[in-house]
Design an enzyme around this catalytic site. Structure first.
Site, PDB file in Angstrom:
ATOM      1  N   GLU A 178      12.568   0.512   2.959  1.00  0.00           N
ATOM      2  CA  GLU A 178      11.754   1.365   3.831  1.00  0.00           C
ATOM      3  C   GLU A 178      10.344   0.815   3.859  1.00  0.00           C
ATOM      4  O   GLU A 178       9.795   0.425   2.821  1.00  0.00           O
ATOM      5  CB  GLU A 178      11.755   2.803   3.298  1.00  0.00           C
TER       6      GLU A 178
ATOM      7  N   GLU B 260       1.413   7.079   6.716  1.00  0.00           N
ATOM      8  CA  GLU B 260       1.695   8.462   6.358  1.00  0.00           C
ATOM      9  C   GLU B 260       0.374   9.147   6.037  1.00  0.00           C
ATOM     10  O   GLU B 260      -0.526   8.533   5.462  1.00  0.00           O
ATOM     11  CB  GLU B 260       2.594   8.548   5.129  1.00  0.00           C
TER      12      GLU B 260
END
Length: 411
Positions: free
Chosen positions: A159, A164
């Protein structure tokens, strides 16, 4: 986003390798050859009428809740929580509502939002991946722009979190990689904080990675704030040399951001102006020189097409022994044969030769806009032995270092 989300809905996808856009390093010479051109392989500027759903040829909309992170939202279908605004933006809206009596892991869902991905539509291996966005604000908000490796088997498949934000940090965003032995809270990454107490929710910003076979660099508005390589993994496996697909979502609550509280206002919006992937064009040429250290050329010794002929550095002379075609199948060819790593070697110092094209991994190359030529099987760079610019110096593969003896221009 630090753990798998709705992975049951992520589809297997495939893509030919493409490469990272970065600052070019061109060898000194009177007439430098044309560098590898950058091309856009994915772009969505979200143009369309207000209220329209996202382009289904580029994105699939996921639905459901997410117990893995203990998020509070239910992701809805269609344009209920994700729609175009008619001004060139995608707007993902999180609301405190439950019009469909949606059920979540904790009972009746309290919030709705949207999540979408490009699995089955677009995947990429290497490149400059960016999104220009304005994020929401408030405790419990968790917007993200990220990627998952294919086929999905988290965390082993990998990932890449490009951006974020957790609402209790209005001035900071995070970039992280996750893989086997470094997933969830053990992910490897860093944060970037705006100066002067600015909040990311106040304006659009561009969040990007530059992704190459041996590195991933994160940037905000063009400012690089971290770079990760296999050396950062402490011996654990680097799983970022294969296709990944992109994901956009706005989560509400969860382990990391915590749940909304009385200070959180709704609705909140993640506004996306553009998502773009730029890669180098290695999809074939009519044949030309590959130029490197001291302005010299990649050369087939003696212009011999015999299998096993050494590939070397030599003064550029325009002969067919120096005319190379970078093909869409990942091969680099001259005199009707392929650039080949001798004996299928992957170790530092494995020499290069000319050989019949076999389709083997020792004949596959990735040519980046950063002027690296990488053998993905070995994850090593085309290298001039000993940094020696003398005519006849044998070429080899070696761990990518960014040195001048590993920089090449392809015409």
């Amino acid at each position: 986003m630090n753990s798998p989300r709705l992975l049951r809905r992520c589809l297997l996808a495939v893509l030919s390798a493409a490469l990272v856009t970065a600052a070019a390093v061109v060898p000194a010479q009177a007439d430098p050859p044309t560098a590898v051109a950058a091309v856009t392989t994915f772009s969505d500027t979200f143009d369309g009428p207000a209220g329209a759903a996202v382009d289904s040829s580029k994105w699939q909309v996921e639905t459901g809740d997410n117990v893995n992170n203990h998020e509070r939202q239910y992701y809805t279908s269609g344009n209920n929580n994700a729609k175009l605004d008619g001004q060139g933006n995608l707007v993902i809206t999180a609301r405190r509502e439950n019009p469909g009596n949606y059920q979540c892991w904790y009972g009746r869902c309290e919030y709705t939002s949207a999540r979408m991905n490009t699995s089955g539509k677009f995947t990429g291996t290497y490149g400059h991946v960016e999104a220009r966005m304005k994020i929401p604000r408030g405790q419990g908000m968790w917007p993200a722009f990220w990627m998952l490796g294919t086929p999905v088997n988290w965390p082993d498949s990998g990932e890449i979190d490009i951006m974020e934000n957790v609402g209790f940090e209005p001035s900071t965003v995070h970039g992280t990689i996750h893989g086997p032995g470094y997933s969830g809270s053990g992910g490897i990454g860093a944060g970037y904080t705006l100066p002067g107490g600015q909040a990311f929710a106040d304006a659009f910003h561009t969040f990007a990675i530059d992704w190459a076979p041996d590195s991933i660099s994160w940037s905000v508005d063009g400012t690089v704030y971290q770079r990760r390589t296999p050396a950062d993994l402490g011996g654990r496996t680097w799983v970022f040399n294969k296709p990944f697909f992109m994901i956009l979502n706005l989560a509400v609550g969860g382990y990391w951001p915590g749940d909304p509280d009385g200070s959180t206002s709704f609705p909140q919006q993640l506004v996306v102006d553009e998502v773009k992937v730029t890669t180098s064009d290695s999809s074939g040429s009519t044949g030309g020189p590959i130029t490197g250290l001291a302005g010299k050329c990649v050369d087939v010794a003696g212009a011999s097409a015999a299998n096993g002929t050494p590939v070397q550095l030599y003064d550029c002379n325009g002969t067919t022994a120096q005319r190379w075609t970078v093909s869409s199948d990942g091969t680099i060819r001259a005199l009707g044969k392929c650039l080949d790593v001798t004996g299928n070697g992957t170790a530092d110092g494995s020499t290069l030769q000319l050989w019949d094209c076999t389709g083997g991994p020792n004949q596959k190359w990735a040519v980046s806009a950063a002027h690296d030529i990488v053998n993905p099987q070995a994850n090593k760079c085309l290298d001039v032995t000993g940094n020696n610019s003398a005519n006849g110096t044998r070429l080899q593969i070696w761990t990518c270092s960014g040195g001048a003896n590993q920089k090449w221009s392809v015409s």
